[in-house]
Design an enzyme around this catalytic site. Structure first.
Site, mmCIF file in Angstrom:
data_model
loop_
_atom_site.group_PDB
_atom_site.id
_atom_site.type_symbol
_atom_site.label_atom_id
_atom_site.label_comp_id
_atom_site.label_asym_id
_atom_site.label_seq_id
_atom_site.Cartn_x
_atom_site.Cartn_y
_atom_site.Cartn_z
ATOM 1 N N HIS A 29 0.831 -1.201 0.000
ATOM 2 C CA HIS A 29 0.000 0.000 0.000
ATOM 3 C C HIS A 29 0.866 1.253 0.000
ATOM 4 O O HIS A 29 1.961 1.274 0.552
ATOM 5 C CB HIS A 29 -0.926 0.012 1.216
ATOM 6 C CG HIS A 29 -1.948 -1.066 1.192
ATOM 7 N ND1 HIS A 29 -3.002 -1.073 0.308
ATOM 8 C CD2 HIS A 29 -2.071 -2.191 1.937
ATOM 9 C CE1 HIS A 29 -3.727 -2.154 0.503
ATOM 10 N NE2 HIS A 29 -3.194 -2.859 1.486
ATOM 11 N N ASP A 45 3.283 14.692 0.994
ATOM 12 C CA ASP A 45 4.337 13.685 0.923
ATOM 13 C C ASP A 45 3.686 12.377 0.501
ATOM 14 O O ASP A 45 2.546 12.084 0.897
ATOM 15 C CB ASP A 45 4.991 13.468 2.298
ATOM 16 C CG ASP A 45 6.013 14.531 2.657
ATOM 17 O OD1 ASP A 45 6.811 14.901 1.781
ATOM 18 O OD2 ASP A 45 6.011 14.971 3.821
ATOM 19 N N ASP A 61 8.344 9.794 1.656
ATOM 20 C CA ASP A 61 9.271 9.993 0.553
ATOM 21 C C ASP A 61 10.550 10.704 0.978
ATOM 22 O O ASP A 61 11.630 10.414 0.459
ATOM 23 C CB ASP A 61 8.599 10.719 -0.617
ATOM 24 C CG ASP A 61 7.940 12.031 -0.240
ATOM 25 O OD1 ASP A 61 8.013 12.451 0.936
ATOM 26 O OD2 ASP A 61 7.326 12.640 -1.120
ATOM 27 N N ASP A 62 10.471 11.619 1.940
ATOM 28 C CA ASP A 62 11.682 12.303 2.411
ATOM 29 C C ASP A 62 12.653 11.298 3.026
ATOM 30 O O ASP A 62 13.863 11.352 2.784
ATOM 31 C CB ASP A 62 11.333 13.374 3.449
ATOM 32 C CG ASP A 62 10.440 14.472 2.881
ATOM 33 O OD1 ASP A 62 10.562 14.776 1.682
ATOM 34 O OD2 ASP A 62 9.628 15.020 3.640
ATOM 35 N N CYS A 85 0.080 2.676 -4.676
ATOM 36 C CA CYS A 85 -0.536 3.963 -4.986
ATOM 37 C C CYS A 85 0.407 5.095 -4.598
ATOM 38 O O CYS A 85 1.199 4.961 -3.670
ATOM 39 C CB CYS A 85 -1.852 4.113 -4.223
ATOM 40 S SG CYS A 85 -3.141 2.983 -4.771
ATOM 41 N N ASP A 92 11.317 11.131 -4.175
ATOM 42 C CA ASP A 92 11.624 12.565 -4.148
ATOM 43 C C ASP A 92 12.802 12.927 -5.052
ATOM 44 O O ASP A 92 13.645 13.751 -4.698
ATOM 45 C CB ASP A 92 11.906 13.043 -2.718
ATOM 46 C CG ASP A 92 10.695 13.715 -2.107
ATOM 47 O OD1 ASP A 92 9.679 13.858 -2.802
ATOM 48 O OD2 ASP A 92 10.778 14.115 -0.937
#
Length: 135
Positions: A29, A45, A61-62, A85, A92
């Site tokens: 997920h 994010d 993502d960071d 998804c 990033d």
């Protein structure tokens, strides 16, 4: 679990050397959450959702950029397949790819990349694995 995913990613990156080619795959997920540091143009994010997210939290993502991209050995090639998804900008990266033939300003092709060799290298490992698995 979140810990297992992060530890596996860190280990792969730590063991990667110059000229290595690595393949990372995540199927699960994904979601988006309010941007916590103001670096996202859309205000969100992207994040992976591990099975224990309610107790341990998401992998945003960071963090993925800091774990996978920043420390990647110079000259190494990473292919990351994120089957979830909201994965379009999950690492990033500083550019956007659109499969319509256009290329954003500042994004350049690396003519020195031996893409055919990279595919053959991955293909050889996959065929070897499948051959041994099916015996």
């Amino acid at each position: 679990t979140k810990e297992n995913i992060l530890e596996a990613y860190k280990k792969v990156i730590e063991e990667t050397e110059e000229s290595d080619a690595i393949f990372l795959h995540y199927s699960g997920h994904g979601t988006k959450v309010k941007d916590r540091d103001g670096d996202e143009a859309d205000g969100y994010d992207e994040a992976l959702v591990p099975v224990d997210y309610q107790e341990e939290g998401l992998i945003n993502d960071d963090d993925l950029y800091d774990i996978l991209c920043k420390p990647l050995a110079k000259g190494a090639t990473m292919v990351s397949l994120m089957d979830c998804c909201h994965s379009g900008t999950i690492l990033d990266l500083p550019y956007i790819f659109k499969a319509d033939g256009s290329m954003p300003e500042g994004m350049q092709l690396d003519e020195s990349l031996d893409f055919d060799g990279l595919i053959q290298s991955f293909g050889g490992h996959v065929i070897g694995f499948l051959t041994n698995f099916l015996k």
